[in-house]
Design a protein around this motif. Structure first.
Motif, short mmCIF file in Angstrom:
data_model
loop_
_atom_site.label_atom_id
_atom_site.label_comp_id
_atom_site.label_asym_id
_atom_site.label_seq_id
_atom_site.Cartn_x
_atom_site.Cartn_y
_atom_site.Cartn_z
N GLU A 43 10.29 0.68 1.29
CA GLU A 43 10.90 1.57 0.25
C GLU A 43 10.49 1.44 -1.17
O GLU A 43 10.31 1.99 -2.17
CB GLU A 43 12.23 2.08 0.56
CG GLU A 43 12.42 2.87 1.88
CD GLU A 43 11.96 3.90 1.80
OE1 GLU A 43 11.77 4.75 0.90
OE2 GLU A 43 11.25 4.39 2.87
N SER A 44 10.66 -0.24 -1.44
CA SER A 44 10.48 -0.50 -2.64
C SER A 44 10.54 -2.13 -2.82
O SER A 44 10.88 -2.92 -1.76
CB SER A 44 11.61 -0.05 -3.87
OG SER A 44 13.03 -0.83 -3.44
N GLU A 45 10.26 -2.70 -3.77
CA GLU A 45 10.15 -4.44 -3.82
C GLU A 45 11.57 -4.87 -3.71
O GLU A 45 12.03 -5.63 -2.92
CB GLU A 45 9.67 -4.76 -5.31
CG GLU A 45 9.59 -6.11 -5.38
CD GLU A 45 8.80 -6.47 -6.83
OE1 GLU A 45 9.41 -7.43 -7.39
OE2 GLU A 45 7.84 -5.58 -7.06
N GLU A 72 14.19 -3.21 -2.04
CA GLU A 72 14.49 -2.91 -0.70
C GLU A 72 13.69 -3.99 0.11
O GLU A 72 14.53 -4.64 1.12
CB GLU A 72 14.01 -1.60 -0.10
CG GLU A 72 15.00 -0.62 -0.88
CD GLU A 72 16.29 -0.91 -0.67
OE1 GLU A 72 16.90 -0.83 0.53
OE2 GLU A 72 17.08 -0.66 -1.83
N ARG A 89 20.47 -6.30 -4.62
CA ARG A 89 19.40 -5.86 -5.08
C ARG A 89 18.88 -6.30 -6.68
O ARG A 89 17.53 -6.43 -6.79
CB ARG A 89 18.80 -4.26 -4.59
CG ARG A 89 19.14 -3.92 -3.35
CD ARG A 89 19.20 -2.34 -3.08
NE ARG A 89 19.28 -2.00 -1.69
CZ ARG A 89 20.06 -2.25 -0.88
NH1 ARG A 89 21.23 -2.70 -1.18
NH2 ARG A 89 19.95 -1.64 0.53
N LYS A 96 7.40 -10.38 -6.02
CA LYS A 96 6.56 -9.26 -6.30
C LYS A 96 5.17 -9.34 -5.60
O LYS A 96 4.63 -8.47 -4.83
CB LYS A 96 6.29 -9.19 -7.65
CG LYS A 96 5.22 -8.14 -8.31
CD LYS A 96 5.01 -8.07 -9.75
CE LYS A 96 6.28 -7.73 -10.49
NZ LYS A 96 6.65 -6.87 -10.26
N TYR A 149 5.54 -8.74 -1.48
CA TYR A 149 5.89 -7.27 -1.37
C TYR A 149 4.46 -6.44 -1.63
O TYR A 149 3.92 -5.62 -0.75
CB TYR A 149 6.78 -6.35 -2.52
CG TYR A 149 7.10 -5.02 -2.17
CD1 TYR A 149 7.58 -4.58 -0.94
CD2 TYR A 149 6.70 -3.93 -3.21
CE1 TYR A 149 7.70 -3.11 -0.86
CE2 TYR A 149 6.63 -2.81 -2.90
CZ TYR A 149 7.31 -2.17 -1.86
OH TYR A 149 7.47 -1.02 -1.59
N SER A 150 3.94 -6.86 -2.50
CA SER A 150 2.48 -6.25 -2.72
C SER A 150 1.30 -6.37 -1.14
O SER A 150 0.81 -5.70 -0.87
CB SER A 150 1.75 -6.97 -3.86
OG SER A 150 0.35 -6.46 -4.13
N ASN A 210 2.66 -4.38 1.44
CA ASN A 210 1.97 -3.01 1.24
C ASN A 210 0.55 -2.93 1.87
O ASN A 210 -0.14 -2.14 2.44
CB ASN A 210 2.25 -2.50 0.08
CG ASN A 210 3.58 -1.97 -0.27
OD1 ASN A 210 3.79 -0.93 0.57
ND2 ASN A 210 4.56 -2.32 -1.10
#
Length: 177
Positions: free
Chosen positions: A69-71, A73, A130, A144, A147-148, A151
């Motif tokens: 969902e997001s960094e 999360e 969070r 960061k 998470y990248s 993805n």
């Protein structure tokens, strides 16, 4: 909990659709059981009923659905699962089951970063928020790229899992005429 579908239907599913189709009956059954009685024993019994492949799929899919969902999360849910060593170990073991080394190593690296930043070792000590990423620049700069990378390799992981399912469908799917 084995999915039933025709050979034509099975052959027509793309990787992501197959990944989700094999997970859907598992999560529906799990949620149904938990709605009746939310207990550790229900969770353990449910998990024991799954095939090895279903176990691997279930734990990774649960992780994937939350962290994609997001960094923030990604950080929070990774920390949450790391704080539950049995579940975290099951996620990593599941990736090994599918031969998914890239994602396995990413999770190992994620665990290392979270632990380096005083990540919790149990739910009793879980105080992760969070907002920690906004308040800790070093932590944010470490999360960061993870998470990248998540993805970037998630689609390859889903493809590898789907390929595994295609060649070992009897663990996941019953082909009907």
């Amino acid at each position: 909990m084995i999915v039933q579908m025709t050979k034509q239907e099975f052959d027509s599913l793309n990787d992501e659709a197959l990944f989700h189709a094999c997970f859907k009956p598992l999560i529906l059954d799990y949620k149904h059981r938990m709605a009746q009685e939310n207990s550790t024993m229900v969770k353990v019994h449910f998990y024991k009923e799954l095939t090895s492949g279903q176990k691997a799929l279930f734990v990774f899919h649960i992780y994937y659905d939350h962290v994609i969902e997001s960094e923030a999360e990604f950080y929070w849910w990774s920390a949450y699962f790391i704080a539950q060593p049995k579940i975290w170990s099951a996620i990593k073991t599941g990736l090994q089951y599918f031969g998914e080394g890239n994602m396995f190593h990413l999770l190992e690296e994620t665990e290392s970063v979270i632990k380096r930043h005083n990540g919790p070792s149990s739910l009793e000590k879980f105080v992760v928020k969070r907002e920690d990423l906004q308040n800790n620049k070093e932590l944010s700069e470490s999360i960061k790229p993870l998470y990248s990378n998540f993805n970037e390799i998630a689609n390859l992981t889903i493809k590898r899992i789907s390929d595994f399912i295609r060649f070992n469908h009897e663990d996941f799917i019953k082909i009907i005429d």
